[in-house]
Motif scaffolding. Structure first.
Motif, short mmCIF file in Angstrom:
data_model
loop_
_atom_site.label_atom_id
_atom_site.label_comp_id
_atom_site.label_asym_id
_atom_site.label_seq_id
_atom_site.Cartn_x
_atom_site.Cartn_y
_atom_site.Cartn_z
N GLU A 195 -20.00 -8.81 -6.87
CA GLU A 195 -18.79 -9.40 -6.29
C GLU A 195 -19.05 -10.84 -5.85
OE1 GLU A 195 -15.23 -8.14 -3.18
OE2 GLU A 195 -17.08 -6.97 -3.26
N THR A 196 -20.19 -11.08 -5.23
CA THR A 196 -20.54 -12.43 -4.79
C THR A 196 -20.69 -13.36 -5.99
OG1 THR A 196 -21.70 -11.51 -2.89
CG2 THR A 196 -22.20 -13.79 -3.48
N ARG A 226 -20.06 0.14 -19.88
CA ARG A 226 -18.84 0.42 -19.12
C ARG A 226 -18.68 1.90 -18.82
NH1 ARG A 226 -15.21 -3.87 -18.86
NH2 ARG A 226 -13.50 -2.42 -18.43
N SER A 227 -19.25 2.76 -19.64
CA SER A 227 -19.12 4.20 -19.39
C SER A 227 -19.82 4.62 -18.11
CB SER A 227 -19.67 4.99 -20.57
OG SER A 227 -21.07 4.80 -20.71
N LEU A 228 -20.78 3.80 -17.65
CA LEU A 228 -21.53 4.12 -16.44
C LEU A 228 -21.03 3.35 -15.21
CD1 LEU A 228 -25.18 4.12 -17.87
CD2 LEU A 228 -23.73 6.10 -17.39
N LYS A 229 -20.02 2.51 -15.41
CA LYS A 229 -19.55 1.67 -14.32
C LYS A 229 -18.37 2.31 -13.59
CE LYS A 229 -22.41 -1.41 -15.81
NZ LYS A 229 -23.75 -1.44 -15.22
N LEU A 253 -14.16 -6.13 -11.50
CA LEU A 253 -14.81 -7.41 -11.25
C LEU A 253 -15.22 -8.09 -12.55
CD1 LEU A 253 -17.02 -6.38 -8.20
CD2 LEU A 253 -15.17 -8.07 -8.16
N ILE A 254 -15.72 -7.31 -13.49
CA ILE A 254 -16.11 -7.88 -14.78
C ILE A 254 -14.88 -8.39 -15.53
CG2 ILE A 254 -17.08 -7.34 -17.06
CD1 ILE A 254 -18.91 -5.31 -15.60
N ASP A 255 -13.82 -7.58 -15.56
CA ASP A 255 -12.61 -7.94 -16.31
C ASP A 255 -11.89 -9.14 -15.72
OD1 ASP A 255 -13.12 -5.85 -18.03
OD2 ASP A 255 -11.72 -4.46 -17.04
N GLU A 256 -11.96 -9.31 -14.40
CA GLU A 256 -11.23 -10.38 -13.74
C GLU A 256 -12.10 -11.61 -13.46
OE1 GLU A 256 -9.29 -8.81 -10.30
OE2 GLU A 256 -8.13 -7.33 -11.45
N ALA A 257 -13.31 -11.61 -14.02
CA ALA A 257 -14.18 -12.78 -13.84
C ALA A 257 -13.56 -14.00 -14.51
CB ALA A 257 -15.55 -12.49 -14.43
N SER A 317 -13.28 -17.67 -16.58
CA SER A 317 -13.77 -18.02 -17.92
C SER A 317 -15.16 -18.66 -17.89
CB SER A 317 -12.78 -18.98 -18.60
OG SER A 317 -12.62 -20.16 -17.83
N ASN A 318 -15.55 -19.21 -16.75
CA ASN A 318 -16.88 -19.83 -16.65
C ASN A 318 -17.96 -18.83 -16.25
OD1 ASN A 318 -15.62 -19.74 -14.02
ND2 ASN A 318 -17.26 -21.06 -13.24
N CYS A 319 -17.61 -17.54 -16.22
CA CYS A 319 -18.57 -16.48 -15.85
C CYS A 319 -18.75 -15.56 -17.05
CB CYS A 319 -18.06 -15.71 -14.63
SG CYS A 319 -19.22 -14.48 -14.00
N THR A 320 -19.92 -15.59 -17.67
CA THR A 320 -20.20 -14.84 -18.89
C THR A 320 -21.10 -13.64 -18.60
OG1 THR A 320 -20.05 -16.85 -20.22
CG2 THR A 320 -21.23 -14.98 -21.20
N PHE A 321 -20.72 -12.49 -19.13
CA PHE A 321 -21.58 -11.30 -19.09
C PHE A 321 -22.07 -11.10 -20.52
CE2 PHE A 321 -18.83 -10.87 -15.43
CZ PHE A 321 -19.73 -10.53 -14.44
N THR A 322 -23.35 -11.33 -20.74
CA THR A 322 -23.87 -11.38 -22.10
C THR A 322 -24.09 -9.99 -22.71
OG1 THR A 322 -26.22 -11.33 -21.47
CG2 THR A 322 -25.10 -13.49 -21.50
#
Length: 344
Positions: free
Chosen positions: A173-174, A195-198, A205-209, A211-216
């Protein structure tokens, strides 16, 4: 001397625990400790890395047979919450289970002084602190991957980055909210996103990040993360030690960390920048994992703003790299030989 070095669920567990076990075995090779990865009582010491049901069964048998039992305290209820789906619900019953399981050992190996302090509330068993260590060879040549990984994920310097499983406990979140507040800076989290474990909140939080925040997601060569990242931001609420942090230090990256007890050994302003949590707490999670202190996002923004300066980044990174020398596998390998010799 022969050690039965068993890691229950080895084929399923990834992340820091798996890295720690790999480091231990590399250290055994360095100092000539003979070991098998199978659980067996035909050994001088039984070393258990994850106290699952099979490990507990072997621990009980070993005690009856007079074989010394070593248990690694990778898992605590404090460290378990806010990780994956259902872990919060499991954290409370986990503690009494671990109390019984760790109580079967003749010696507990703790990866940090903080972890040892936590474990004292679990079992009245002698403890030895041995860092998980950092495998410097794993990072060899990471600099050569910078252009490739920056282009792959469209990252411009100075990139703020994190390495590890994407889980809420590690300060997701931070991380995301700080990226919202700094739209001109690229943020990248290198690590598994299953995502199945989240839980629902983690996926939100991942979906609403921004555009400058990348989850590789999974990175095929982890050296690429340390090549593309410029500032290692680790806002974790609870950590037993943090292998990724040690790797970032070895790579000479400046650190921004939450001011929690786990990182009390790091010198603020010299080896890292520390950010306290809102509400006056130190940010450490309690056994009641749902009541973590508030995030001080502004504090992280201020620290990262300070590190826009390239000279400041270089100075902090150089100090971190120098401090990481004491955590190299060569520096700590002999501790295992001494530990086992003491028990045998």
């Amino acid at each position: 001397m022969k050690v039965s070095h068993y890691f229950e669920f080895e084929e399923h567990v990834t992340g820091g625990m798996a890295a720690s076990v790999d480091h231990q075995r590399k250290m055994f090779d360095r100092v000539g400790i003979e070991y098998t990865t199978e659980p067996t009582l035909d050994a001088d010491v039984l070393h258990l890395n994850l106290m699952g049901p099979r490990s507990v069964w072997y621990a009980r048998r070993a005690r009856k047979a007079g074989v010394p039992v070593v248990a690694h305290t990778h898992v605590t209820a404090e460290d378990f919450g806010d990780s994956f789906r259902f872990t919060n619900a499991l954290a409370r019953p986990l503690k009494p289970y671990l109390r019984r399981a760790y109580g079967l050992a003749d010696r507990l190996v703790c990866p940090s002084e903080y972890n040892r302090d936590v474990i004292r509330g679990y079992a009245d068993v002698p403890t030895t602190v041995v860092s998980n260590g950092v495998d410097r060879e794993k990072l060899d040549g990471f600099e050569s991957l910078e252009a490739e990984y920056r282009e792959r994920y469209d990252l411009d310097p100075p990139t703020v980055f994190m390495v590890g499983h994407v889980i809420k406990r590690k300060g997701l979140e931070t991380f995301v909210e700080t990226a919202h507040r700094m739209p001109d800076v690229d943020f990248a989290w290198f690590g598994h996103v299953d995502r199945s474990l989240k839980g629902r909140e983690t996926k939100r939080l991942i979906d609403e990040a921004p555009s400058n925040c990348t989850f590789t997601g999974f990175v095929d060569d982890i050296r690429g993360a340390y090549a593309a990242g410029d500032v290692f931001c680790f806002p974790t609420h609870e950590e037993n030690e943090g292998i990724a942090l040690l790797e970032a230090m070895a790579a000479g990256k400046p650190l921004v960390v939450r001011d929690i007890e786990t990182f009390s050994w790091l010198e603020d302003g010299e080896e890292c920048l520390k950010v306290g949590s809102e509400g006056g707490g130190d940010g450490a999670a309690s056994a009641d994992v749902t009541d973590a202190p508030g995030d001080n996002v502004e504090g992280f923004v201020d620290a990262l703003d300070e590190l826009r300066d390239a000279d400041r980044r270089a100075g902090l990174g150089a100090n971190a790299a120098a401090r990481s020398e004491e955590f190299s596998l060569d520096a700590i390998a002999d501790r295992y030989r001494s530990l086992y010799a003491d028990l045998v």
